[in-house]
Design a protein around this motif. Structure first.
Motif, PDB file in Angstrom:
ATOM      1  N   LYS A  71       0.829  -1.202   0.000  1.00  0.00           N
ATOM      2  CA  LYS A  71       0.000   0.000   0.000  1.00  0.00           C
ATOM      3  C   LYS A  71       0.868   1.258   0.000  1.00  0.00           C
ATOM      4  O   LYS A  71       0.630   2.197  -0.770  1.00  0.00           O
ATOM      5  N   ASP A  72       1.898   1.282   0.855  1.00  0.00           N
ATOM      6  CA  ASP A  72       2.770   2.459   0.955  1.00  0.00           C
ATOM      7  C   ASP A  72       3.560   2.680  -0.337  1.00  0.00           C
ATOM      8  O   ASP A  72       3.745   3.818  -0.777  1.00  0.00           O
ATOM      9  N   LEU A  73       4.022   1.583  -0.942  1.00  0.00           N
ATOM     10  CA  LEU A  73       4.770   1.704  -2.192  1.00  0.00           C
ATOM     11  C   LEU A  73       3.870   2.157  -3.337  1.00  0.00           C
ATOM     12  O   LEU A  73       4.303   2.884  -4.232  1.00  0.00           O
ATOM     13  N   GLU A  74       2.611   1.734  -3.305  1.00  0.00           N
ATOM     14  CA  GLU A  74       1.659   2.149  -4.336  1.00  0.00           C
ATOM     15  C   GLU A  74       1.379   3.656  -4.221  1.00  0.00           C
ATOM     16  O   GLU A  74       1.286   4.363  -5.229  1.00  0.00           O
ATOM     17  N   ILE A  75       1.246   4.140  -2.987  1.00  0.00           N
ATOM     18  CA  ILE A  75       1.038   5.577  -2.762  1.00  0.00           C
ATOM     19  C   ILE A  75       2.263   6.361  -3.245  1.00  0.00           C
ATOM     20  O   ILE A  75       2.140   7.405  -3.889  1.00  0.00           O
ATOM     21  N   LEU A  76       3.454   5.833  -2.929  1.00  0.00           N
ATOM     22  CA  LEU A  76       4.689   6.469  -3.372  1.00  0.00           C
ATOM     23  C   LEU A  76       4.755   6.514  -4.895  1.00  0.00           C
ATOM     24  O   LEU A  76       5.127   7.532  -5.489  1.00  0.00           O
ATOM     25  N   LYS A  77       4.349   5.421  -5.531  1.00  0.00           N
ATOM     26  CA  LYS A  77       4.415   5.316  -6.987  1.00  0.00           C
ATOM     27  C   LYS A  77       3.433   6.267  -7.670  1.00  0.00           C
ATOM     28  O   LYS A  77       3.801   6.976  -8.614  1.00  0.00           O
ATOM     29  N   LYS A  78       2.221   6.309  -7.197  1.00  0.00           N
ATOM     30  CA  LYS A  78       1.170   7.075  -7.870  1.00  0.00           C
ATOM     31  C   LYS A  78       1.104   8.529  -7.450  1.00  0.00           C
ATOM     32  O   LYS A  78       0.813   9.415  -8.260  1.00  0.00           O
ATOM     33  N   GLU A  79       1.363   8.785  -6.165  1.00  0.00           N
ATOM     34  CA  GLU A  79       1.168  10.136  -5.638  1.00  0.00           C
ATOM     35  C   GLU A  79       2.466  10.816  -5.219  1.00  0.00           C
ATOM     36  O   GLU A  79       2.451  11.977  -4.807  1.00  0.00           O
TER      37      GLU A  79
END
Length: 338
Positions: free
Chosen positions: A160-168
């Motif tokens: 979840k944290d890596l996805e937020i980092l990637k997208k946002e």
């Protein structure tokens, strides 16, 4: 007239440099795509043939022919690399987007990380902080992922944290703070004081900032704060741009002690009241100790007070011992959080 010509030269020089960068990025994307497609072609041929050692034979023959026709760049090792990059990044669309941000050399280092979450961490941090391949290699060698708090979280939280980092492009504290911090570059002897440690850090502040991570800015040494006519001194004060927070660092010799919490809480509440400006988040405390008492830290519930405790190493243990130490810490944390 001379000033006009100088400005004209600088403007054209900037245009040329920007164009050269764009060309380099474009060439890298084209070469990476070529290698990916070569890897795909070879992999498909090998998969469609069940003969023993057929893949090795294909690679040897192909390397010989391609090298004769196109020169260097098609050795057996490189052909195995292009197969590997196709196997790891098998989605063409994702790979194309990735190759626009990272060079082939980046990808070649990243593709040999077997742990998918760990690999994703290095990919996103390389993109976010614009790491060179040398920086990436150094971060991997120093086991940055294992030392960063995020590695100790449940896998779903990491994703979840890596996805937020990637997208946002949003980074959180678990991606910033580490444990332990590697301060072997300070060249401290067997016996030293807290003042010696602080002086050594400031004498090599650039390398200390590299170890802390990107986006830290140094603000003050021995920051004086006065509370009820009593002076206190924060060892080191930093600011983190992406977290938008002041970061107070307290340097301690020996193991963590319970009393350190109250001292740091006092510093943080003062910074919150008198130093924080509009738009900033709450200050963060980092207590660096040469040893840790895990149960003390757990019972004191320091996270609620926005306090981190980390060990620092002025002498690095053998790599294998460091790996074992970090892996044990990760397993312990994941069991505790499960």
């Amino acid at each position: 007239m001379e000033d006009i010509e100088k400005r004209l030269f600088r403007n054209i020089e900037q245009l040329i440099e920007e164009s050269k960068k764009e060309v380099a990025i474009s060439v890298n994307q084209i070469m990476s795509k070529l290698y990916w497609n070569i890897g795909k072609e070879i992999k498909m041929v090998i998969l469609n043939n069940q003969k023993p050692n057929y893949g090795k034979q294909v690679i040897e023959n192909l390397s010989e022919k391609l090298s004769a026709s196109y020169g260097r760049g098609y050795s057996k090792t490189n052909l195995f690399n292009v197969i590997k990059v196709y196997e790891v990044f098998d989605n063409e669309q994702i790979f194309h987007a990735l190759s626009g941000k990272l060079s082939w050399t980046h990808l070649r280092k990243l593709m040999y990380i077997d742990d998918e979450l760990k690999r994703e961490f290095y990919i996103e941090m390389s993109k976010l902080e614009n790491w060179s391949t040398r920086t990436l290699q150094n971060r991997m060698k120093s086991m940055l992922y294992e030392r960063t708090s995020i590695s100790k979280k449940p896998n779903e939280t990491i994703k979840k944290d890596l996805e937020i980092l990637k997208k946002e492009k949003q980074i959180n504290q678990d991606l910033v703070f580490r444990d332990p911090y590697l301060l072997d570059f300070l060249d401290l002897k067997d016996t030293y004081s807290e003042k010696d440690l602080e002086t050594a850090i400031l004498a090599d502040l650039q390398r200390f900032l590299i170890e802390l991570g990107n986006d830290f800015a140094f603000l003050a040494r021995q920051k004086r704060i006065t509370i009820d006519h009593t002076d206190y001194y924060i060892d080191l004060l930093f600011y983190h741009r992406r977290l938008k927070s002041l970061v107070a660092i307290d340097l301690k010799l020996g193991d963590f002690e319970a009393g350190y919490k109250g001292q740091m809480e006092l510093y943080l509440r003062y910074l919150e009241k008198y130093e924080k400006v509009e738009g900033e988040n709450s200050p963060i405390g980092l207590i660096l100790c040469s040893g840790k008492n895990e149960e003390h830290i757990e019972l004191l519930d320091l996270e609620r007070s926005n306090i981190k405790v980390a060990e620092y190493l002025t002498i690095l243990p053998p790599l294998q011992l460091l790996k074992e130490k970090l892996h044990k810490a990760i397993l312990y944390a994941k069991e505790k959080n499960s």
